[in-house]
Write an enzyme that holds these catalytic residues in place. Structure first.
Site, PDB file in Angstrom:
ATOM      1  N   GLY A 158       0.862  -1.187   0.010  1.00  0.00           N
ATOM      2  CA  GLY A 158      -0.011   0.108   0.050  1.00  0.00           C
ATOM      3  C   GLY A 158       0.864   1.362   0.005  1.00  0.00           C
ATOM      4  CG  ASN A 159       1.469   2.783  -2.747  1.00  0.00           C
ATOM      5  OD1 ASN A 159       0.514   3.399  -3.459  1.00  0.00           O
ATOM      6  ND2 ASN A 159       1.963   1.532  -3.054  1.00  0.00           N
TER       7      ASN A 159
ATOM      8  CB  SER B 264       7.658   0.645  -5.890  1.00  0.00           C
ATOM      9  OG  SER B 264       6.236   0.155  -5.323  1.00  0.00           O
ATOM     10  CD  GLU B 265       2.552   0.454  -7.417  1.00  0.00           C
ATOM     11  OE1 GLU B 265       2.647   0.936  -8.931  1.00  0.00           O
ATOM     12  OE2 GLU B 265       2.872  -0.811  -7.289  1.00  0.00           O
TER      13      GLU B 265
ATOM     14  CG  HIS C 212      -2.186   1.121  -4.117  1.00  0.00           C
ATOM     15  ND1 HIS C 212      -3.318   0.211  -4.497  1.00  0.00           N
ATOM     16  CD2 HIS C 212      -1.102   0.522  -4.204  1.00  0.00           C
ATOM     17  CE1 HIS C 212      -2.647  -0.855  -4.866  1.00  0.00           C
ATOM     18  NE2 HIS C 212      -1.253  -0.683  -4.758  1.00  0.00           N
TER      19      HIS C 212
ATOM     20  CG  HIS D  48      -2.015  -4.755  -1.775  1.00  0.00           C
ATOM     21  ND1 HIS D  48      -1.369  -5.866  -2.524  1.00  0.00           N
ATOM     22  CD2 HIS D  48      -1.908  -3.470  -2.252  1.00  0.00           C
ATOM     23  CE1 HIS D  48      -0.747  -5.062  -3.328  1.00  0.00           C
ATOM     24  NE2 HIS D  48      -0.809  -3.741  -3.269  1.00  0.00           N
TER      25      HIS D  48
ATOM     26  CG  HIS E 209      -1.405  -4.178  -7.789  1.00  0.00           C
ATOM     27  ND1 HIS E 209      -0.716  -3.246  -8.688  1.00  0.00           N
ATOM     28  CD2 HIS E 209      -1.149  -3.924  -6.593  1.00  0.00           C
ATOM     29  CE1 HIS E 209       0.107  -2.949  -7.671  1.00  0.00           C
ATOM     30  NE2 HIS E 209      -0.203  -3.167  -6.249  1.00  0.00           N
TER      31      HIS E 209
END
Length: 216
Positions: free
Chosen positions: A28-29, A73-74, A93, A95, A156
């Site tokens: 997540g981010n 990374s996103e 974001h 999961h 994802h």
């Protein structure tokens, strides 16, 4: 918002998604975009352990301006959202398990039976697959953002966008709750769908009260 408030907003949302078990240690981010700068969670840091000082700052091209860590990374995903939707100031974001299960199946979250789902979202779409952390993950973002503030990333996870970090986080939590309810419903025997007339009433309410149309 000043820079410190932006950092604190990112940390607040990051802590919430960890507390709600919507991410695991490395997943997540969260980001906030304000005054041409993007404040985003660093890569490979557990969301529970984040402090405002750890937040990475970039410009809208992705150039790192502040922070000793590496941006999530996103980052490219977040930058694409802000490019496509200038009205959006935060991206979350996750999961989260139930929403991500739909994403892995490449199935939109939709129903003809759950009135709250129909009213607020109609259907939560799936963005076409792109490898995580690569430009390919952004290819379909513009399309789904035209339809919804919440969407799934095929194979994802889930994404929610909002006017601020709290708004985006709450939408992410709402999406997970809806996905969980529909999953349980299908386990116990499936939906009792609304009639065509009842559905049309919900769509009219959605249009008249929220100003939102059907999600294709």
């Amino acid at each position: 918002m000043n820079p410190q408030q932006c950092r604190e907003a990112v940390v607040y949302a990051a802590h919430k998604i960890y507390e709600r078990q919507m991410v695991n240690t490395n997943e997540g981010n969260v980001s906030v975009c304000y005054d041409g700068r993007v404040y985003i969670t660093p890569s490979q840091v557990c969301k529970e352990l984040l402090t405002p000082e750890m937040i990475v700052v970039t410009d809208l091209e992705g150039k790192q301006l502040e922070g000793t860590g590496k941006a999530s990374s996103e980052l490219l995903l977040h930058l694409e959202v802000y490019r496509c939707r200038p009205d959006v100031h935060s991206v979350v974001h996750t999961h989260s398990p139930f929403a991500t299960a739909f994403a892995i199946a490449r199935k939109p979250i939709e129903t003809k039976a759950y009135t709250e789902m129909i009213y607020f979202y109609d259907k939560i779409p799936v963005a076409a697959y792109g490898a995580p952390g690569t430009p390919a993950i952004t290819a379909d973002v513009g399309r789904v953002l035209k339809m919804s503030d919440v969407f799934l990333l095929a194979n994802h996870g889930a994404v929610a966008v909002g006017k601020d970090a709290t708004d985006a986080y709450l939408k992410a939590e709402s999406m997970e709750s809806l996905a969980k309810t529909l999953t349980i419903n299908r386990i116990i025997g499936g939906e009792a769908p609304l009639s065509d007339e009842e559905l049309e009433f919900m769509y009219r309410q959605r249009k008249e009260k929220l100003g939102l149309g059907r999600v294709e």
